[in-house]
Design a protein around this motif. Structure first.
Motif, PDB file in Angstrom:
ATOM      1  N   SER A 140      42.312  39.793  25.754  1.00 42.77           N
ATOM      2  CA  SER A 140      43.259  38.703  26.026  1.00 42.77           C
ATOM      3  C   SER A 140      44.704  39.110  25.752  1.00 42.77           C
ATOM      4  CB  SER A 140      42.901  37.442  25.224  1.00 42.77           C
ATOM      5  OG  SER A 140      41.902  36.710  25.897  1.00 42.77           O
ATOM      6  N   ALA A 141      44.914  40.316  25.222  1.00 43.26           N
ATOM      7  CA  ALA A 141      46.289  40.826  25.089  1.00 43.26           C
ATOM      8  C   ALA A 141      46.874  41.140  26.458  1.00 43.26           C
ATOM      9  CB  ALA A 141      46.299  42.069  24.202  1.00 43.26           C
ATOM     10  N   PHE A 142      45.994  41.266  27.446  1.00 44.43           N
ATOM     11  CA  PHE A 142      46.426  41.697  28.789  1.00 44.43           C
ATOM     12  C   PHE A 142      46.076  40.633  29.825  1.00 44.43           C
ATOM     13  CE2 PHE A 142      45.957  45.422  26.251  1.00 44.43           C
ATOM     14  CZ  PHE A 142      46.929  46.295  26.695  1.00 44.43           C
ATOM     15  N   GLY A 143      46.768  40.693  30.963  1.00 45.15           N
ATOM     16  CA  GLY A 143      46.516  39.732  32.033  1.00 45.15           C
ATOM     17  C   GLY A 143      45.763  40.354  33.191  1.00 45.15           C
ATOM     18  N   GLY A 144      45.323  39.496  34.116  1.00 47.41           N
ATOM     19  CA  GLY A 144      44.650  39.947  35.330  1.00 47.41           C
ATOM     20  C   GLY A 144      43.266  40.505  35.043  1.00 47.41           C
ATOM     21  N   PHE A 145      42.929  41.603  35.711  1.00 44.18           N
ATOM     22  CA  PHE A 145      41.646  42.299  35.498  1.00 44.18           C
ATOM     23  C   PHE A 145      41.887  43.334  34.399  1.00 44.18           C
ATOM     24  CE2 PHE A 145      41.548  40.589  39.702  1.00 44.18           C
ATOM     25  CZ  PHE A 145      40.228  40.302  39.990  1.00 44.18           C
ATOM     26  N   ARG A 158      43.505  48.071  29.139  1.00 46.20           N
ATOM     27  CA  ARG A 158      44.536  48.151  30.173  1.00 46.20           C
ATOM     28  C   ARG A 158      44.275  47.120  31.261  1.00 46.20           C
ATOM     29  NH1 ARG A 158      46.981  50.209  27.105  1.00 46.20           N
ATOM     30  NH2 ARG A 158      47.868  52.272  26.946  1.00 46.20           N
ATOM     31  N   THR A 159      45.345  46.616  31.870  1.00 45.91           N
ATOM     32  CA  THR A 159      45.201  45.846  33.097  1.00 45.91           C
ATOM     33  C   THR A 159      44.906  46.843  34.215  1.00 45.91           C
ATOM     34  OG1 THR A 159      46.677  44.071  32.406  1.00 45.91           O
ATOM     35  CG2 THR A 159      46.426  44.391  34.780  1.00 45.91           C
ATOM     36  N   ILE A 160      43.803  46.647  34.922  1.00 45.61           N
ATOM     37  CA  ILE A 160      43.473  47.566  36.018  1.00 45.61           C
ATOM     38  C   ILE A 160      43.839  46.961  37.372  1.00 45.61           C
ATOM     39  CG2 ILE A 160      41.739  48.911  34.774  1.00 45.61           C
ATOM     40  CD1 ILE A 160      39.569  47.244  36.140  1.00 45.61           C
ATOM     41  N   LYS A 161      44.055  45.673  37.416  1.00 46.36           N
ATOM     42  CA  LYS A 161      44.657  45.043  38.592  1.00 46.36           C
ATOM     43  C   LYS A 161      45.342  43.764  38.135  1.00 46.36           C
ATOM     44  CE  LYS A 161      42.843  45.411  42.789  1.00 46.36           C
ATOM     45  NZ  LYS A 161      43.897  46.138  43.524  1.00 46.36           N
ATOM     46  N   GLU A 162      46.563  43.582  38.619  1.00 50.66           N
ATOM     47  CA  GLU A 162      47.324  42.388  38.241  1.00 50.66           C
ATOM     48  C   GLU A 162      46.697  41.151  38.884  1.00 50.66           C
ATOM     49  OE1 GLU A 162      49.706  42.351  36.096  1.00 50.66           O
ATOM     50  OE2 GLU A 162      50.230  44.473  35.961  1.00 50.66           O
ATOM     51  N   ALA A 215      35.036  48.378  42.759  1.00 55.53           N
ATOM     52  CA  ALA A 215      35.060  47.128  43.532  1.00 55.53           C
ATOM     53  C   ALA A 215      36.404  46.417  43.368  1.00 55.53           C
ATOM     54  CB  ALA A 215      33.916  46.218  43.083  1.00 55.53           C
ATOM     55  N   ILE A 216      36.904  46.431  42.139  1.00 56.45           N
ATOM     56  CA  ILE A 216      38.187  45.760  41.874  1.00 56.45           C
ATOM     57  C   ILE A 216      39.321  46.534  42.554  1.00 56.45           C
ATOM     58  CG2 ILE A 216      39.843  45.205  40.028  1.00 56.45           C
ATOM     59  CD1 ILE A 216      37.250  44.647  38.275  1.00 56.45           C
ATOM     60  N   ALA A 217      39.265  47.857  42.463  1.00 54.24           N
ATOM     61  CA  ALA A 217      40.332  48.668  43.080  1.00 54.24           C
ATOM     62  C   ALA A 217      40.426  48.404  44.579  1.00 54.24           C
ATOM     63  CB  ALA A 217      40.070  50.153  42.807  1.00 54.24           C
ATOM     64  N   SER A 218      39.255  48.234  45.227  1.00 58.09           N
ATOM     65  CA  SER A 218      39.265  48.040  46.684  1.00 58.09           C
ATOM     66  C   SER A 218      39.141  46.559  47.070  1.00 58.09           C
ATOM     67  CB  SER A 218      38.133  48.851  47.322  1.00 58.09           C
ATOM     68  OG  SER A 218      36.881  48.439  46.778  1.00 58.09           O
ATOM     69  N   ARG A 219      39.202  45.686  46.090  1.00 54.49           N
ATOM     70  CA  ARG A 219      39.073  44.228  46.307  1.00 54.49           C
ATOM     71  C   ARG A 219      37.840  43.914  47.151  1.00 54.49           C
ATOM     72  NH1 ARG A 219      45.159  42.318  47.669  1.00 54.49           N
ATOM     73  NH2 ARG A 219      45.034  44.121  49.027  1.00 54.49           N
ATOM     74  N   ASP A 220      36.742  44.506  46.737  1.00 49.81           N
ATOM     75  CA  ASP A 220      35.475  44.326  47.443  1.00 49.81           C
ATOM     76  C   ASP A 220      34.684  43.231  46.714  1.00 49.81           C
ATOM     77  OD1 ASP A 220      32.874  44.503  48.419  1.00 49.81           O
ATOM     78  OD2 ASP A 220      32.986  46.674  48.712  1.00 49.81           O
ATOM     79  N   PHE A 221      34.799  42.001  47.208  1.00 51.91           N
ATOM     80  CA  PHE A 221      34.213  40.855  46.514  1.00 51.91           C
ATOM     81  C   PHE A 221      32.691  40.968  46.422  1.00 51.91           C
ATOM     82  CE2 PHE A 221      32.625  36.570  45.938  1.00 51.91           C
ATOM     83  CZ  PHE A 221      33.446  36.085  44.948  1.00 51.91           C
TER      84      PHE A 221
END
Ligand code: 2P0
Length: 320
Positions: A140-145, A158-162, A215-221
């Protein structure tokens, strides 16, 4: 001698369950989560030399139960010889009911305590200190994914995707508001010590993390949906097979899963995840929120629905 911070809870898509070091509260496995936007915990910490003891108000009500863990957290931030503190917490969602209230609470209190002690923490220091108090709080120190990785002697988040780069929505179906019977910390240890599936879980986690990260990097739902549901059900299988069994679901939890399956059958982009509690979180594409909300609201046993987007990491009140 005062600080106020806000943090959002996070929901793991690839779960943290089990510890490799109980004393330092280090997780046995990495995890990937999404930080939520509309749910929050606000923590105000005031150190006061005239106080004889720490005090805690949660939503205007004195709370003794949570106080020792919060006090330990303040000790780690400000030293055990710190002045006693007045802690005031405000939370806009059910506490200790499987909605990651400890994640937002400990991220916020760590930041607020550092401010009250005149310290400024880097986000890595915040994650490490919050994670000592509650493993999921580091995220929870970070936002997004957010990915939490185990590194040699600690953790690295680390946030890996905003959030704005893939603005998913989460519909939370509340099926029970009371606090859980067995807290996560205790349940994890019972699972580690007694569940026959625990070692497989730890061994396989890197593979699940790899799939979810890609999956997150390529936004593959679709890809994220399959791995997140699999990882969630694997975690619950460990719990069910432990002695005594840790079953956090109720009948409505199961009905919500069926609702999500029906939605998927209609071609709606949605998947479920469940934590250490009976609530079901349905992660979906923003354009599907209306359908997902309506279906879960109509599910027998669902008492409330909360919908949220993805949000930012913990911050001091007044910060942008
Ligand atoms: C998670 N949970 O990854 C998993 C999934 C619940 C199920 O992290 O002992 O309150 O304080 O480090 O962080 C809940 O456990 O446990 C949790 P502690 P925490 O979100």
């Amino acid at each position: 001698m005062q600080g106020t911070a806000i943090a959002q809870p996070n929901i793991a898509l690839i779960k943290y369950w089990g510890k490799r070091d109980v004393e330092r509260n280090l997780p046995a496995v990495g995890s990937i989560s999404i930080t939520l936007r509309e749910l929050f915990t606000r923590m105000q910490v005031e150190f006061d030399k005239s106080l004889g003891t720490d005090t805690l108000l949660v939503n205007d009500t004195p709370d003794e139960k949570m106080l020792p863990r919060l006090a330990n957290c303040l000790d780690r931030v400000a030293g055990a010889d710190r002045p006693r503190a007045r802690i005031v917490s405000t939370c806009n969602f059910p506490i200790a009911a499987g909605l990651a209230s400890s994640a937002s609470a400990f991220a916020a209190v760590t930041l607020a305590a550092a401010e009250a002690a005149g310290q400024s923490l880097t986000v890595d220091q915040l994650a490490t200190l919050a994670g000592r108090a509650s493993g999921s709080a580091a995220r929870s120190a970070f936002g997004g994914f957010v990915e939490l990785q185990n590194v040699d002697d600690g953790i690295r988040c680390r946030t890996i995707k905003e959030a704005d780069d893939w603005p998913l929505s989460v519909v939370v179906a509340i099926t029970e508001k009371g606090p859980k019977a067995v807290g996560s910390t205790e349940a994890m240890e019972i699972c580690r010590q007694t569940s026959p599936f625990y070692s497989n879980w730890v061994e396989q986690q890197e593979l699940d993390l790899d799939v979810a990260r890609a999956a997150i990097a390529s936004r593959d739902f679709e890809k994220l949906a399959v791995i997140a549901e699999h990882n969630c059900l694997k975690m619950h299988s460990i719990m069910w097979a432990s002695r005594p069994p840790m079953v956090y679901w109720n009948a409505a939890t199961m009905r919500c899963l069926q609702t999500v399956r029906q939605l998927q059958g209609q071609g709606i982009g949605v998947f479920f995840t469940i934590d250490a509690g009976p609530q079901v979180k349905a992660v979906c594409l923003p354009e599907q929120v209306g359908d997902v909300e309506a279906a879960l609201r109509a599910t027998d046993g669902v008492t409330d629905i909360m919908t949220t987007g993805l949000g930012e990491g913990a911050r001091l009140e007044g910060d942008a």
